[in-house]
Motif scaffolding. Structure first.
Motif, short mmCIF file in Angstrom:
data_model
loop_
_atom_site.label_atom_id
_atom_site.label_comp_id
_atom_site.label_asym_id
_atom_site.label_seq_id
_atom_site.Cartn_x
_atom_site.Cartn_y
_atom_site.Cartn_z
N VAL A 211 24.42 -19.96 1.40
CA VAL A 211 24.72 -19.97 3.23
C VAL A 211 23.71 -19.18 3.59
O VAL A 211 23.82 -18.49 4.52
N ASN A 212 23.28 -18.06 3.00
CA ASN A 212 22.43 -16.49 2.98
C ASN A 212 21.47 -16.88 1.73
O ASN A 212 22.03 -16.99 1.29
N SER B 28 18.34 -13.09 1.53
CA SER B 28 18.12 -11.98 1.71
C SER B 28 16.97 -11.63 0.16
O SER B 28 17.61 -12.09 -1.24
N THR C 74 23.90 -16.07 -1.01
CA THR C 74 25.00 -15.37 -0.18
C THR C 74 25.28 -17.31 -0.65
O THR C 74 24.89 -17.88 -0.26
N LYS D 272 33.36 -15.82 -1.18
CA LYS D 272 31.87 -15.30 -1.34
C LYS D 272 31.43 -14.41 -2.70
O LYS D 272 32.25 -14.34 -3.33
N GLU E 90 13.93 -20.23 0.75
CA GLU E 90 14.47 -20.11 2.03
C GLU E 90 14.95 -21.93 2.29
O GLU E 90 16.36 -22.84 3.59
N VAL F 34 18.74 -22.97 1.37
CA VAL F 34 19.82 -22.44 2.32
C VAL F 34 20.84 -23.47 3.04
O VAL F 34 19.81 -24.61 3.86
#
Length: 120
Positions: A34-35, A37, A43, A50, A67, A70
Protein backbone atom coordinates in the motif's frame (compact mmCIF):
# COMPACT_ATOMS: atom_id res chain seq x y z
CA UNK A 1 -14.41 -6.67 3.84
CA UNK A 2 -13.27 -9.75 1.94
CA UNK A 3 -10.38 -11.59 3.54
CA UNK A 4 -7.87 -13.84 1.83
CA UNK A 5 -5.76 -15.21 4.68
CA UNK A 6 -8.28 -15.52 7.51
CA UNK A 7 -11.84 -16.76 8.04
CA UNK A 8 -14.50 -14.06 8.07
CA UNK A 9 -15.65 -12.51 11.36
CA UNK A 10 -12.41 -13.19 13.23
CA UNK A 11 -10.99 -10.95 15.95
CA UNK A 12 -7.71 -9.10 15.54
CA UNK A 13 -6.16 -11.13 18.36
CA UNK A 14 -7.07 -14.33 16.53
CA UNK A 15 -5.57 -12.94 13.31
CA UNK A 16 -2.27 -12.34 15.08
CA UNK A 17 -2.34 -15.86 16.52
CA UNK A 18 -2.99 -17.32 13.06
CA UNK A 19 -0.11 -15.26 11.65
CA UNK A 20 2.13 -16.69 14.37
CA UNK A 21 1.03 -20.21 13.38
CA UNK A 22 1.67 -19.38 9.72
CA UNK A 23 5.22 -18.35 10.66
CA UNK A 24 5.80 -21.60 12.59
CA UNK A 25 4.47 -23.69 9.70
CA UNK A 26 6.27 -21.63 7.03
CA UNK A 27 2.95 -20.78 5.38
CA UNK A 28 2.89 -17.78 3.07
CA UNK A 29 0.32 -14.98 3.21
CA UNK A 30 -1.13 -12.74 0.54
CA UNK A 31 -0.85 -9.01 1.01
CA UNK A 32 -1.23 -5.76 -0.87
CA UNK A 33 1.64 -3.28 -0.98
CA UNK A 34 0.00 0.00 0.00
CA UNK A 35 2.94 2.37 0.44
CA UNK A 36 6.65 2.81 -0.19
CA UNK A 37 9.11 5.05 1.63
CA UNK A 38 12.81 5.33 0.81
CA UNK A 39 13.57 5.41 4.54
CA UNK A 40 11.17 2.80 5.90
CA UNK A 41 10.55 0.44 2.98
CA UNK A 42 7.14 -0.99 2.11
CA UNK A 43 3.91 -1.00 4.07
CA UNK A 44 1.75 -4.04 3.33
CA UNK A 45 -1.88 -4.73 4.19
CA UNK A 46 -2.56 -8.35 5.13
CA UNK A 47 -6.35 -8.41 5.56
CA UNK A 48 -6.33 -5.35 7.82
CA UNK A 49 -3.04 -6.12 9.60
CA UNK A 50 -0.24 -3.65 8.88
CA UNK A 51 3.07 -5.25 7.94
CA UNK A 52 6.52 -3.95 7.05
CA UNK A 53 9.05 -5.04 4.46
CA UNK A 54 12.44 -3.59 3.60
CA UNK A 55 13.25 -2.81 -0.01
CA UNK A 56 15.93 -5.51 -0.04
CA UNK A 57 13.27 -8.16 0.75
CA UNK A 58 11.29 -7.36 -2.38
CA UNK A 59 13.36 -8.98 -5.09
CA UNK A 60 16.71 -10.43 -6.01
CA UNK A 61 16.92 -7.93 -8.88
CA UNK A 62 19.03 -4.89 -8.10
CA UNK A 63 17.58 -2.39 -10.59
CA UNK A 64 13.95 -2.18 -9.54
CA UNK A 65 11.53 0.70 -9.27
CA UNK A 66 9.74 0.09 -5.95
CA UNK A 67 6.95 2.54 -6.72
CA UNK A 68 5.71 0.21 -9.48
CA UNK A 69 4.85 -2.43 -6.89
CA UNK A 70 2.50 -0.21 -4.86
CA UNK A 71 -1.13 -1.32 -5.21
CA UNK A 72 -0.30 -4.90 -6.22
CA UNK A 73 -0.96 -8.17 -4.39
CA UNK A 74 1.86 -10.63 -3.77
CA UNK A 75 2.58 -13.78 -1.80
CA UNK A 76 4.90 -13.11 1.14
CA UNK A 77 6.72 -15.22 3.69
CA UNK A 78 6.59 -14.11 7.31
CA UNK A 79 10.11 -13.07 8.23
CA UNK A 80 9.42 -12.06 11.83
CA UNK A 81 6.42 -11.56 14.09
CA UNK A 82 6.14 -9.98 17.52
CA UNK A 83 2.76 -10.62 19.13
CA UNK A 84 3.34 -8.27 22.08
CA UNK A 85 4.27 -5.21 20.00
CA UNK A 86 2.09 -6.24 17.02
CA UNK A 87 4.96 -6.04 14.53
CA UNK A 88 4.82 -8.15 11.39
CA UNK A 89 7.77 -8.25 8.98
CA UNK A 90 7.38 -9.90 5.59
CA UNK A 91 9.67 -10.93 2.76
CA UNK A 92 8.85 -11.61 -0.87
CA UNK A 93 12.32 -13.07 -1.46
CA UNK A 94 11.92 -15.55 1.37
CA UNK A 95 8.67 -16.86 -0.11
CA UNK A 96 10.62 -17.92 -3.18
CA UNK A 97 13.32 -19.57 -1.07
CA UNK A 98 10.72 -21.45 1.00
CA UNK A 99 8.93 -22.79 -2.08
CA UNK A 100 9.93 -26.20 -3.31
CA UNK A 101 10.63 -26.77 -6.99
CA UNK A 102 7.39 -27.13 -8.90
CA UNK A 103 5.19 -25.65 -6.17
CA UNK A 104 5.15 -22.03 -7.26
CA UNK A 105 1.63 -21.16 -8.34
CA UNK A 106 -0.24 -17.96 -8.98
CA UNK A 107 -2.40 -16.38 -6.29
CA UNK A 108 -5.47 -17.31 -8.34
CA UNK A 109 -4.45 -20.99 -8.49
CA UNK A 110 -3.56 -21.05 -4.80
CA UNK A 111 -6.69 -19.48 -3.37
CA UNK A 112 -9.24 -20.20 -6.10
CA UNK A 113 -8.36 -23.64 -7.49
CA UNK A 114 -11.88 -24.11 -8.87
CA UNK A 115 -11.35 -21.27 -11.38
CA UNK A 116 -9.89 -22.36 -14.69
CA UNK A 117 -7.25 -20.14 -16.33
CA UNK A 118 -8.20 -18.54 -19.62
CA UNK A 119 -5.68 -18.21 -22.43
CA UNK A 120 -6.17 -15.29 -24.81
Amino acid sequence: MRTINFPTNISEKSKWQLLYNYKKNRTSVVGKIVNFSVYFGFTIDVDGIKAEMSQSDLSYAKDIEPEKYVGQYFVFAIKDINLNDKILKLSRKLSVVNAKAGTIVTIQQYYFPYLHPVTI
